[in-house]
Each structure stands twice: as structure tokens, then as C-alpha cells.
Write an enzyme that holds these catalytic residues in place. Structure first.
Site, short mmCIF file in Angstrom:
data_model
loop_
_atom_site.label_atom_id
_atom_site.label_comp_id
_atom_site.label_asym_id
_atom_site.label_seq_id
_atom_site.Cartn_x
_atom_site.Cartn_y
_atom_site.Cartn_z
N GLY A 13 0.85 -1.13 -0.04
CA GLY A 13 -0.12 -0.11 0.01
C GLY A 13 0.77 1.31 0.07
O GLY A 13 1.81 1.44 -0.66
N GLY A 84 -0.56 0.76 9.92
CA GLY A 84 -1.92 1.12 10.64
C GLY A 84 -3.03 0.04 10.27
O GLY A 84 -3.21 -0.47 8.91
N TYR A 147 -10.13 4.50 15.46
CA TYR A 147 -8.99 5.07 14.49
C TYR A 147 -8.81 6.40 14.53
O TYR A 147 -7.62 6.91 14.66
CB TYR A 147 -9.63 4.80 13.18
CG TYR A 147 -8.69 4.76 12.07
CD1 TYR A 147 -7.89 3.92 11.45
CD2 TYR A 147 -8.83 5.91 11.27
CE1 TYR A 147 -6.79 4.15 10.60
CE2 TYR A 147 -7.95 6.29 10.07
CZ TYR A 147 -6.94 5.35 9.71
OH TYR A 147 -5.99 5.37 8.71
#
Ligand code: CAA
Length: 240
Positions: A13, A84, A147
């Protein structure tokens, strides 16, 4: 200068794009990962750079992981805390495990990795730390109390560390990606994602390379007077 960069979540990513950008800048990159061996293998094959597998939620693992990286590649000059996770859900249904796992993966990891590199950077009088937050750490997001708490926490953490580190030649900055075309957005409900895209003035999701470009700049020696900054890369979705 021999530049050694650690990128957490560096094999996939946004992290993979950051690793590749720093490699293009001439740095030796240690891409840290935890679960996906296939992605790590493909990263090594594509770039010829090393991967290191350890759990960034565990301080001891970070201490020994950084020691191993420094033994193999040399002193760390750049740290990018990129890794994350999300465990989206409204608070009235959220489990303690969803809360804890996100805070640990996103925020404890930032402490653990910074703690593992900071003394070396202070002794050498040089360092570049870039912590990836999120648009949602800036504005809040329905369904993401965990988050958003972790990503807002990263901003406060970085501003404090920037003040502590400035006199030692270490800069600490935050990048806040918006909605980027990665696995994290790919798992979203398509209707919700389509409604998000409508809120982005640029009219599309961002690309990982568009985040990597600013990280590369902040990681460079040129960026010596930028510290404690929070830089949005969100296509205009949130202008703070
Ligand atoms: N604002 C206000 N109300 C909302 C809303 C919103 N944004 N989204 C949903 N609602 C409402 C719904 O209309 C619904 O209301 P009714 O019951 O009156 O119809 C109610 O809230 C419950 O909604 P859902 O049925 O969708 O609830 P759910 O429990 O099934 O799903 C959720 C909740 C999983 C959090 C879902 O809303 C969701 O996926 N939201 C998107 C969260 C998001 O943006 N995640 C980003 C992931 S990418 C990322 O995080 C990377 C980054 O850094 C940007």
C-alpha cells in the site's frame, strides 16, 4: 551521508510506495512488516531491499528489531511510522478488542518505534521522523472512534516530540493521507466509498505515490526547517 530509512508497513500500500520513493532517493530501506510474507517476498524481489518481520505493538520487539536493522544496514537516519489498521464500527457496538487493537497498532507502535530510534538520532545529531496520521484524525469520522483517537494521538505525540528533538537536528512531522486507493479503502462498502469520493474536490481517490512524494520531501536533508508540521494529502476533502 549514508541514509538508512525504516518504513513500517513498508511492503504494501502506501508504505510500499514510500519505501520505493526513499529507495529512489538513494536510501537503504528496511521495510518492516508483521503478517504478510507474500507481500514481503514480492517487495524484496521488486526492490532488492531488505524486509524485517517484527511486531511493532511490542516495545521489546521494536528495540531488538531496530538493533538488527542497524547492525545490517547502519545507523537509522529516517523513520516513517506508516503501519496502521482499521476496525470500523460505531461506538455503541464496538468491542474493547477493536478499540485496543487499533490504538496499539496505530499509536503504541508510533511510541515504540520512535523510542527505539530516538537515542541514536540524538547522539548523532540528525534524524527525520515522519508519522502517518489520517484525514480522519483531523476531522473525525462516523464509525471510527478508535481509528480517529489513534490518528489524532499521533498528531499530538509528534508535536511534542518535535519540540523535544529540534535542538538535536531531528525533525518530526505528520502526513495526513485522505482516502487513498489501497486495500484499506478497497474493503469499504462500495456505496459508502462512492459517497466519500463525491466529497473529494479532486474527484477521485488518491494514489499511494501521491503520499510518498511528500514523505520523500520531509525525509530529505533539505527539509531541515520543517518540524512539527501536519501536512494534508487529501485531494481537498478537508482543509484545516
Ligand atoms: N453520518 C451520519 N450517519 C451515518 C453515517 C455518517 N457518515 N454513516 C452511516 N450513518 C447512519 C446510517 O444511515 C444508519 O442510520 P439508520 O439506522 O437511521 O438508517 C446508521 O448510521 C447505521 O449505519 P450503518 O448501517 O452503516 O451501520 P453499520 O454498523 O452497519 O456500519 C460502519 C457502520 C461500518 C462504520 C459504516 O458506516 C462504515 O463503514 N463507515 C465508513 C467508515 C470509514 O469512512 N472508514 C474509512 C476506512 S479507510 C481509512 O480509514 C483510511 C483513512 O485514513 C482515510
Amino acid at each position: 551521508m549514508n541514509q538508512v530509512a525504516i518504513v513500517t508497513g513498508g511492503t504494501r500500500g502506501i508504505g510500499r510506495a514510500i519505501s520505493k520513493a526513499l529507495i529512489a532517493d538513494g536510501m537503504k530501506v528496511a521495510a518492516v512488516y508483521h503478517g504478510n510474507d507474500e507481500a514481503a517476498k514480492s517487495f524484496r524481489e521488486e526492490t532488492g531491499h531488505e524486509t524485517f518481520k517484527f511486531d511493532i505493538t511490542d516495545l521489546d520487539a521494536c528495540m531488538s528489531g531496530v538493533a538488527e536493522i542497524e547492525k545490517k544496514l547502519g545507523p537509522v537516519t529516517v523513520l516513517v511510522n506508516n503501519a496502521g489498521i482499521t476496525r470500523d464500527g460505531v461506538l455503541h457496538k464496538m468491542t474493547a478488542d477493536s478499540w485496543r487493537s487499533v490504538i496499539e497498532a496505530n499509536l503504541y507502535s508510533c511510541f515504540n518505534m520512535c523510542r527505539a530510534v530516538i537515542n541514536g538520532m540524538r547522539e548523532r545529531g540528525y534524524g527525520r521522523i515522519i508519522n502517518n496520521s489520517s484525514i480522519n484524525g483531523q476531522k473525525g469520522q462516523f464509525g471510527q472512534t478508535n481509528y480517529c483517537a489513534s490518528k489524532s494521538g499521533i498528531i499530538g505525540f509528534s508535536r511534542a516530540l518535535a519540540q523535544e528533538s529540534a535542538a538535536k537536528g531531528i525533525t518530526v512531522n505528520v502526513v495526513c493521507p485522505g482516502y487513498i486507493d489501497t486495500e484499506m479503502t478497497a474493503v469499504m462498502d462500495p456505496q459508502i466509498l462512492a459517497s466519500v469520493v463525491k466529497q473529494i474536490p479532486v474527484g477521485r481517490l488518491g494514489k499511494p505515490e501521491e503520499v510518498a512524494g511528500i514523505v520523500s520531501m520531509l525525509a530529505s536533508e533539505k527539509a531541515s526547517f520543517i518540524t512539527g508540521a501536519t501536512i494534508a494529502v487529501n485531494g481537498g476533502q478537508h482543509m484545516a
